[in-house]
Design a protein around this motif. Structure first.
Motif, PDB file in Angstrom:
ATOM      1  N   HIS A 234       0.832  -1.206   0.000  1.00  0.00           N
ATOM      2  CA  HIS A 234       0.000   0.000   0.000  1.00  0.00           C
ATOM      3  C   HIS A 234       0.867   1.257   0.000  1.00  0.00           C
ATOM      4  CE1 HIS A 234      -2.312   3.166   2.286  1.00  0.00           C
ATOM      5  NE2 HIS A 234      -3.124   2.929   1.276  1.00  0.00           N
ATOM      6  N   ALA A 235       1.951   1.225   0.768  1.00  0.00           N
ATOM      7  CA  ALA A 235       2.813   2.402   0.894  1.00  0.00           C
ATOM      8  C   ALA A 235       3.610   2.692  -0.372  1.00  0.00           C
ATOM      9  CB  ALA A 235       3.764   2.214   2.074  1.00  0.00           C
ATOM     10  N   GLU A 239       5.001   5.316  -5.732  1.00  0.00           N
ATOM     11  CA  GLU A 239       6.125   5.105  -6.641  1.00  0.00           C
ATOM     12  C   GLU A 239       5.766   4.174  -7.797  1.00  0.00           C
ATOM     13  OE1 GLU A 239       6.292   4.897  -3.387  1.00  0.00           O
ATOM     14  OE2 GLU A 239       7.864   6.262  -2.696  1.00  0.00           O
ATOM     15  N   PHE A 240       4.925   3.167  -7.525  1.00  0.00           N
ATOM     16  CA  PHE A 240       4.588   2.172  -8.543  1.00  0.00           C
ATOM     17  C   PHE A 240       3.088   1.898  -8.517  1.00  0.00           C
ATOM     18  CE2 PHE A 240       9.086   1.380  -7.783  1.00  0.00           C
ATOM     19  CZ  PHE A 240       9.571   1.305  -9.087  1.00  0.00           C
ATOM     20  N   SER A 241       2.349   2.788  -9.137  1.00  0.00           N
ATOM     21  CA  SER A 241       0.893   2.636  -9.162  1.00  0.00           C
ATOM     22  C   SER A 241       0.456   1.480 -10.055  1.00  0.00           C
ATOM     23  CB  SER A 241       0.239   3.937  -9.649  1.00  0.00           C
ATOM     24  OG  SER A 241       0.689   4.251 -10.958  1.00  0.00           O
ATOM     25  N   ASN A 242       1.375   0.986 -10.904  1.00  0.00           N
ATOM     26  CA  ASN A 242       1.041  -0.126 -11.798  1.00  0.00           C
ATOM     27  C   ASN A 242       1.443  -1.479 -11.211  1.00  0.00           C
ATOM     28  OD1 ASN A 242       3.815   0.227 -12.001  1.00  0.00           O
ATOM     29  ND2 ASN A 242       3.890  -0.372 -14.167  1.00  0.00           N
ATOM     30  N   ALA A 243       1.792  -1.511  -9.931  1.00  0.00           N
ATOM     31  CA  ALA A 243       2.211  -2.765  -9.300  1.00  0.00           C
ATOM     32  C   ALA A 243       0.999  -3.597  -8.886  1.00  0.00           C
ATOM     33  CB  ALA A 243       3.084  -2.480  -8.084  1.00  0.00           C
ATOM     34  N   ASN A 257      -8.680 -11.727   7.875  1.00  0.00           N
ATOM     35  CA  ASN A 257      -7.985 -10.518   8.323  1.00  0.00           C
ATOM     36  C   ASN A 257      -7.277  -9.822   7.166  1.00  0.00           C
ATOM     37  OD1 ASN A 257      -8.732 -10.918  11.020  1.00  0.00           O
ATOM     38  ND2 ASN A 257      -6.932 -12.187  11.440  1.00  0.00           N
ATOM     39  N   LEU A 258      -6.680 -10.610   6.289  1.00  0.00           N
ATOM     40  CA  LEU A 258      -6.000 -10.031   5.127  1.00  0.00           C
ATOM     41  C   LEU A 258      -7.008  -9.390   4.177  1.00  0.00           C
ATOM     42  CD1 LEU A 258      -3.370 -12.838   4.390  1.00  0.00           C
ATOM     43  CD2 LEU A 258      -3.062 -10.743   5.716  1.00  0.00           C
ATOM     44  N   GLU A 259      -8.153 -10.028   4.002  1.00  0.00           N
ATOM     45  CA  GLU A 259      -9.192  -9.450   3.143  1.00  0.00           C
ATOM     46  C   GLU A 259      -9.693  -8.126   3.706  1.00  0.00           C
ATOM     47  OE1 GLU A 259     -11.130 -13.458   1.099  1.00  0.00           O
ATOM     48  OE2 GLU A 259     -11.893 -12.747   3.032  1.00  0.00           O
ATOM     49  N   LYS A 260      -9.790  -8.027   5.021  1.00  0.00           N
ATOM     50  CA  LYS A 260     -10.200  -6.763   5.643  1.00  0.00           C
ATOM     51  C   LYS A 260      -9.174  -5.666   5.361  1.00  0.00           C
ATOM     52  CE  LYS A 260     -12.826  -8.852   9.443  1.00  0.00           C
ATOM     53  NZ  LYS A 260     -12.857  -9.124  10.907  1.00  0.00           N
ATOM     54  N   MET A 261      -7.898  -6.021   5.441  1.00  0.00           N
ATOM     55  CA  MET A 261      -6.845  -5.046   5.137  1.00  0.00           C
ATOM     56  C   MET A 261      -6.933  -4.581   3.689  1.00  0.00           C
ATOM     57  SD  MET A 261      -3.270  -6.203   6.909  1.00  0.00           S
ATOM     58  CE  MET A 261      -2.506  -4.677   6.335  1.00  0.00           C
ATOM     59  N   ILE A 262      -7.144  -5.533   2.795  1.00  0.00           N
ATOM     60  CA  ILE A 262      -7.229  -5.207   1.370  1.00  0.00           C
ATOM     61  C   ILE A 262      -8.383  -4.243   1.118  1.00  0.00           C
ATOM     62  CG2 ILE A 262      -7.691  -6.175  -0.919  1.00  0.00           C
ATOM     63  CD1 ILE A 262      -6.256  -8.756   0.103  1.00  0.00           C
ATOM     64  N   ASN A 263      -9.517  -4.494   1.753  1.00  0.00           N
ATOM     65  CA  ASN A 263     -10.672  -3.594   1.612  1.00  0.00           C
ATOM     66  C   ASN A 263     -10.394  -2.235   2.243  1.00  0.00           C
ATOM     67  OD1 ASN A 263     -12.337  -5.435   0.244  1.00  0.00           O
ATOM     68  ND2 ASN A 263     -13.012  -6.380   2.157  1.00  0.00           N
ATOM     69  N   GLN A 264      -9.776  -2.260   3.409  1.00  0.00           N
ATOM     70  CA  GLN A 264      -9.485  -1.015   4.130  1.00  0.00           C
ATOM     71  C   GLN A 264      -8.594  -0.091   3.306  1.00  0.00           C
ATOM     72  OE1 GLN A 264      -7.608  -1.684   7.940  1.00  0.00           O
ATOM     73  NE2 GLN A 264      -6.827   0.415   8.050  1.00  0.00           N
ATOM     74  N   TYR A 265      -7.606  -0.666   2.624  1.00  0.00           N
ATOM     75  CA  TYR A 265      -6.683   0.129   1.815  1.00  0.00           C
ATOM     76  C   TYR A 265      -7.172   0.322   0.379  1.00  0.00           C
ATOM     77  CZ  TYR A 265      -3.076  -0.235   5.452  1.00  0.00           C
ATOM     78  OH  TYR A 265      -2.359  -0.139   6.619  1.00  0.00           O
ATOM     79  N   ASN A 266      -8.381  -0.175   0.090  1.00  0.00           N
ATOM     80  CA  ASN A 266      -8.959  -0.038  -1.254  1.00  0.00           C
ATOM     81  C   ASN A 266      -8.031  -0.634  -2.319  1.00  0.00           C
ATOM     82  OD1 ASN A 266     -10.977   0.708  -3.073  1.00  0.00           O
ATOM     83  ND2 ASN A 266     -10.063   2.725  -3.451  1.00  0.00           N
ATOM     84  N   LEU A 267      -7.579  -1.858  -2.047  1.00  0.00           N
ATOM     85  CA  LEU A 267      -6.630  -2.529  -2.935  1.00  0.00           C
ATOM     86  C   LEU A 267      -7.245  -3.755  -3.615  1.00  0.00           C
ATOM     87  CD1 LEU A 267      -3.439  -2.420  -0.659  1.00  0.00           C
ATOM     88  CD2 LEU A 267      -3.857  -1.050  -2.717  1.00  0.00           C
TER      89      LEU A 267
END
Length: 398
Positions: A234-235, A239-243, A257-267
């Motif tokens: 996420h951070a 630098e690499f928006s295409n990653a 828990n990982l899915e919650k993080m992914i949603n939280q960071y809009n990833l």
């Protein structure tokens, strides 16, 4: 020389990850070396059971003899194994026990004494501080009741100097030998030279051509630090928006828990949990990536890192991965602190310079070829086994 492996689970029980492959590779290589290797195990494979005959020795394509017993649970608890273990071990020259905290362990230790057989234990990181702190009361009691009474009899096969320190932190006078896990390099020989990023299109649902592909692999358990990796990913979006980040592995309680993080960071269109991969699909997953990253809180060895390097992928790993020092000596990867900032900086360093990443990948491949060819490791282990038998026959203290 007859070496009998005792392990709660065995190949193809890939649910349990790296130790299954490393034990299988070692047993096969020793068999090719002319040793009589027999594996005593169960049909446990997570919630499933292996479709194998039980209660009889069967031979695989390499003439490796394996006996699977019926397991009552995912831990390899088997009444039939325990009932027959004494007879199974009578002909052994050495008993090779895989795992410290497993159902077959107490009886195997007792029988090694009753039958007067030398015993080698491969702890697979179970005596590391992080692992011991998980369920610490139970594990301390287990060690006191089942391991400590037999400690003078045990030879410890550790896979790195770090793991040797872990074992000796618990048992200062432990008899240890350091020999890494190995891989069969022939399994990687058919991989193409060029990378094909369209391989990942199936997982993402869009074209990955022109994307920066970061991958990781391991069971989805908190010990693997995938939360750190997602935070680092996420951070680095500035630098690499295409990653794109893809994580492969079976769920061991951490997926939600990982899915919650992914949603939280809009990833949701950037990070993908693709499930467990095996065989050629696993190798292609590692080979076609720009970077493999591992942020584990503890890895006594790090088999998946060796596999990624053998696939020609540059790696970023933390100092919590057992082989990091050896990899540093070859300049074969980026070694960082086990936090999101360190992982982020390591990935950015690799993605920022195409020639730099190629050099790291080439050094990493040389590292694997020189240090982790299972054929060479098996040759060394034959000599170690011979020395153990000689030591055992010359010593009356056991």
């Amino acid at each position: 020389m007859k070496i009998f492996f005792v392990t709660p689970s065995f190949f193809p029980a890939t649910y349990y990850g790296g130790p299954i492959f490393s034990t299988y590779n070692l047993a096969r290589a020793l068999t090719k070396n002319g040793l009589d290797i027999r594996v005593i195990s169960t049909n446990a494979n997570g919630k499933e059971r292996l479709d194998k005959p039980t209660g009889i020795f069967i031979k695989d394509s390499e003439n490796l003899q394996i006996k699977y017993y019926k397991s009552l649970d995912s831990r390899g608890t088997s009444i039939s194994l325990l009932t027959n273990l004494k007879n199974d071990l009578k002909a052994a020259d050495i008993i090779y026990l895989v795992s410290v905290f497993s159902p077959p362990t107490p009886l195997t230790l007792y029988l090694s004494k009753k039958l007067n057989k030398p015993l080698v234990i491969a702890p697979n990181g179970e005596l590391g501080s992080w692992c011991l702190n998980q369920g610490s009361r139970f594990k301390k009691l287990w060690l006191k009741l089942f391991i400590s009474p037999f400690i003078k009899r045990i030879y410890w096969h550790v896979t790195s100097e770090d793991e040797e320190k872990m074992v000796r932190a618990v048992y200062p006078n432990a008899k240890t030998f350091v020999l890494p896990n190995g891989i069969d390099l022939e399994e990687f020989s058919s991989l193409p030279f060029e990378k094909n990023k369209s391989f990942y299109d199936t997982y993402t649902g869009f074209s990955c051509a022109g994307k920066k592909i970061i991958v990781s692999m391991g069971r989805l358990h908190k010990i693997k630090g995938f939360d750190i990796l997602i935070e680092a990913f996420h951070a680095l979006q500035k630098e690499f928006s295409n990653a794109v980040l893809l994580i492969a592995g079976e769920d061991f309680g951490e997926k939600s828990n990982l899915e919650k993080m992914i949603n939280q960071y809009n990833l949701n269109n950037k990070v993908f949990l693709v499930g467990k991969l095996d065989g050629d699909e696993k190798l292609e997953f590692l080979h076609n990536a720009d970077v493999f990253a591992l942020a584990s809180h503890h890895e006594n060895f790090g088999m998946v890192v060796v596999e990624a390097l053998a696939c020609g992928c540059a790696v970023v790993i933390s100092k919590k991965v057992g082989i990091y020092q050896q990899l540093m000596n070859y300049d074969g990867g980026i070694i960082v602190d086990n936090d999101s900032d360190g992982i982020k900086k390591g990935i950015i360093e690799l993605l920022s310079d195409n020639q730099f990443v190629k050099n790291k990948a080439a050094n990493g491949l040389r590292f694997v070829e020189e240090k982790y060819n299972v054929k060479n490791i098996a040759n060394e282990l034959v000599d170690i086994f011979s020395a153990i038998i000689g030591d055992w026959n010359d010593t009356s203290a056991y």
